[in-house]
Each structure stands twice: as structure tokens, then as C-alpha cells.
Design a protein around this motif. Structure first.
Motif, mmCIF file in Angstrom:
data_model
loop_
_atom_site.group_PDB
_atom_site.id
_atom_site.type_symbol
_atom_site.label_atom_id
_atom_site.label_comp_id
_atom_site.label_asym_id
_atom_site.label_seq_id
_atom_site.Cartn_x
_atom_site.Cartn_y
_atom_site.Cartn_z
ATOM 1 N N LEU A 87 0.756 -1.275 -0.022
ATOM 2 C CA LEU A 87 0.008 0.057 0.071
ATOM 3 C C LEU A 87 0.924 1.341 0.019
ATOM 4 O O LEU A 87 0.489 2.142 -0.746
ATOM 5 N N VAL A 88 2.011 1.253 0.714
ATOM 6 C CA VAL A 88 2.751 2.452 0.627
ATOM 7 C C VAL A 88 3.484 2.624 -0.775
ATOM 8 O O VAL A 88 3.684 3.762 -1.087
ATOM 9 N N GLU A 89 3.931 1.562 -1.027
ATOM 10 C CA GLU A 89 4.588 1.707 -2.321
ATOM 11 C C GLU A 89 3.666 2.178 -3.478
ATOM 12 O O GLU A 89 3.866 2.975 -4.374
ATOM 13 N N GLU A 90 2.293 1.704 -3.435
ATOM 14 C CA GLU A 90 1.355 2.131 -4.372
ATOM 15 C C GLU A 90 1.059 3.692 -4.172
ATOM 16 O O GLU A 90 0.885 4.441 -5.210
ATOM 17 N N ASP A 91 1.156 4.029 -2.985
ATOM 18 C CA ASP A 91 0.749 5.506 -2.554
ATOM 19 C C ASP A 91 1.860 6.220 -3.135
ATOM 20 O O ASP A 91 1.693 7.384 -3.734
ATOM 21 N N ARG A 92 3.184 5.796 -2.967
ATOM 22 C CA ARG A 92 4.281 6.437 -3.474
ATOM 23 C C ARG A 92 4.207 6.706 -5.031
ATOM 24 O O ARG A 92 4.640 7.706 -5.508
ATOM 25 N N GLY A 93 3.952 5.673 -5.764
ATOM 26 C CA GLY A 93 3.787 5.811 -6.950
ATOM 27 C C GLY A 93 2.508 6.916 -7.501
ATOM 28 O O GLY A 93 2.606 7.425 -8.580
ATOM 29 N N HIS A 94 1.333 6.560 -7.167
ATOM 30 C CA HIS A 94 0.377 7.486 -7.104
ATOM 31 C C HIS A 94 0.346 8.924 -6.823
ATOM 32 O O HIS A 94 0.015 9.923 -7.448
ATOM 33 N N PRO A 98 4.367 15.660 -1.840
ATOM 34 C CA PRO A 98 4.004 16.053 -0.660
ATOM 35 C C PRO A 98 2.662 16.452 -0.614
ATOM 36 O O PRO A 98 2.268 17.365 -1.531
ATOM 37 N N PRO A 99 1.673 16.147 0.229
ATOM 38 C CA PRO A 99 1.731 15.360 1.444
ATOM 39 C C PRO A 99 1.627 14.050 1.216
ATOM 40 O O PRO A 99 0.620 13.715 0.369
ATOM 41 N N ASN A 100 2.363 12.944 1.542
ATOM 42 C CA ASN A 100 2.308 11.600 1.544
ATOM 43 C C ASN A 100 2.685 10.899 2.590
ATOM 44 O O ASN A 100 3.173 11.643 3.585
ATOM 45 N N TYR A 101 2.553 9.533 2.670
ATOM 46 C CA TYR A 101 3.249 8.808 3.942
ATOM 47 C C TYR A 101 4.855 9.068 4.019
ATOM 48 O O TYR A 101 5.027 9.287 5.239
ATOM 49 N N TRP A 102 5.645 9.248 3.007
ATOM 50 C CA TRP A 102 6.800 9.708 3.426
ATOM 51 C C TRP A 102 7.263 10.771 3.766
ATOM 52 O O TRP A 102 8.201 11.210 4.726
ATOM 53 N N SER A 103 6.386 12.234 3.568
ATOM 54 C CA SER A 103 6.541 13.280 4.056
ATOM 55 C C SER A 103 5.993 13.787 5.310
ATOM 56 O O SER A 103 6.151 14.791 5.879
#
Length: 154
Positions: A87-94, A98-103
Motif C-alpha cells: 500500500l505504501v509503495e502504491e501510494d508513493r507511485g500515485h 507531498p503530502p504523502n506517507y513519506w513526507s
């Protein structure tokens, strides 16, 4: 005449006491072991039921008037579910910006750290001397000493 010695003092001198670095290393290894045990994909996710398998519960009468079943959303949620890393990798691609999980970040808390019992999870006021684990009562201390304290460490 020899002086009597306290059993508690004698036991305290024989116990191993860990320093802060060893406690952190031990806690990190315990978390890694839990993550290894906890992470697994569903072993039955790829199984496909054969249509040739007889269904013993159904009779000929119930098959005549029966409508075709449609698969609901729950079926597809279970069939195509993803683990957290996917899910995290998919979110990173889409969503690369920022804002996203990594930021996402939060400032440190202004309130003092809360301590919880390692045995039952209630708030704790006491710390095990050898390993540094927290406990809340004599009963939890007994459980900790019997089953957890400096046992099964690598």
C-alpha cells in the motif's frame, strides 16, 4: 556466630544487569523477531476452487429454483488485499508529491513520555532492574520474571 544474610540481597548480587545500549539492542531484536513472525502473505490467496467438486449440502430441488450468485465487494477485498508495504509503495507511485506517507512528520510531544506495563499494558510505575522492562504490580513482576526477563535472547 555468623551474621544472617538477606536472600534478596544475595539474589540481587547474582543477577545480571544490562546497560542502556544492551537494553536497546535487546528491544530492537525483540521487535525485529515480532515483525518476522507477524509478516506473512495469505497462503490460501491463490487457491481456486474446482467447479467439479460435488456439493453435498445441496439437493436437486434447491438447484432448480436457484439463481446465480454474484460475488460481492467483500470477496474482492479479501481476494486482492495488500499488505502495508504494498500500500505504501502504491501510494508513493500515485502521489509522489507531498503530502504523502513519506513526507508526514509530527513534532516531538510536549508532554512527558507515558510508560506501560510490558505484561498487561496498564500504566506502570516500576522498572525491572536487570532488563529495564516496565511492570505495574507484584503480580506482573512475577509473570515477567518467570517468562520474559532475560530469557530467549540472542
Amino acid at each position: 556466630m555468623a551474621a544472617r544474610e538477606s536472600g534478596r540481597i544475595k539474589d540481587a548480587n547474582q543477577k545480571r544487569v544490562l546497560d542502556e545500549a544492551a537494553r536497546k539492542r535487546r528491544a530492537r531484536k525483540a521487535v525485529e523477531a515480532l515483525e518476522r513472525d507477524n509478516f506473512h502473505d495469505d497462503p490460501h490467496a491463490d487457491l481456486v476452487m474446482s467447479k467439479k467438486v460435488p456439493k453435498f449440502q445441496e439437493t436437486l430441488e434447491s438447484q432448480r429454483g436457484r439463481k446465480k450468485k454474484t460475488k460481492g465487494a467483500d470477496y474482492y477485498k479479501q481476494r486482492f488485499r495488500k499488505n502495508f508495504a504494498q500500500l505504501v509503495e502504491e501510494d508513493r507511485g500515485h502521489n509522489p508529491n507531498p503530502p504523502n506517507y513519506w513526507s508526514a512528520q509530527a513534532p516531538p510531544s510536549k508532554r512527558p513520555e507515558r510508560h506501560f506495563c510490558a505484561v498487561c499494558g496498564f500504566p506502570s510505575n516500576y522498572t525491572c532492574i536487570p532488563c529495564g522492562a516496565r511492570y505495574c504490580s507484584v503480580r506482573c513482576l512475577g509473570t515477567h520474571l518467570d517468562t520474559r526477563c532475560l530469557k530467549w535472547t540472542a
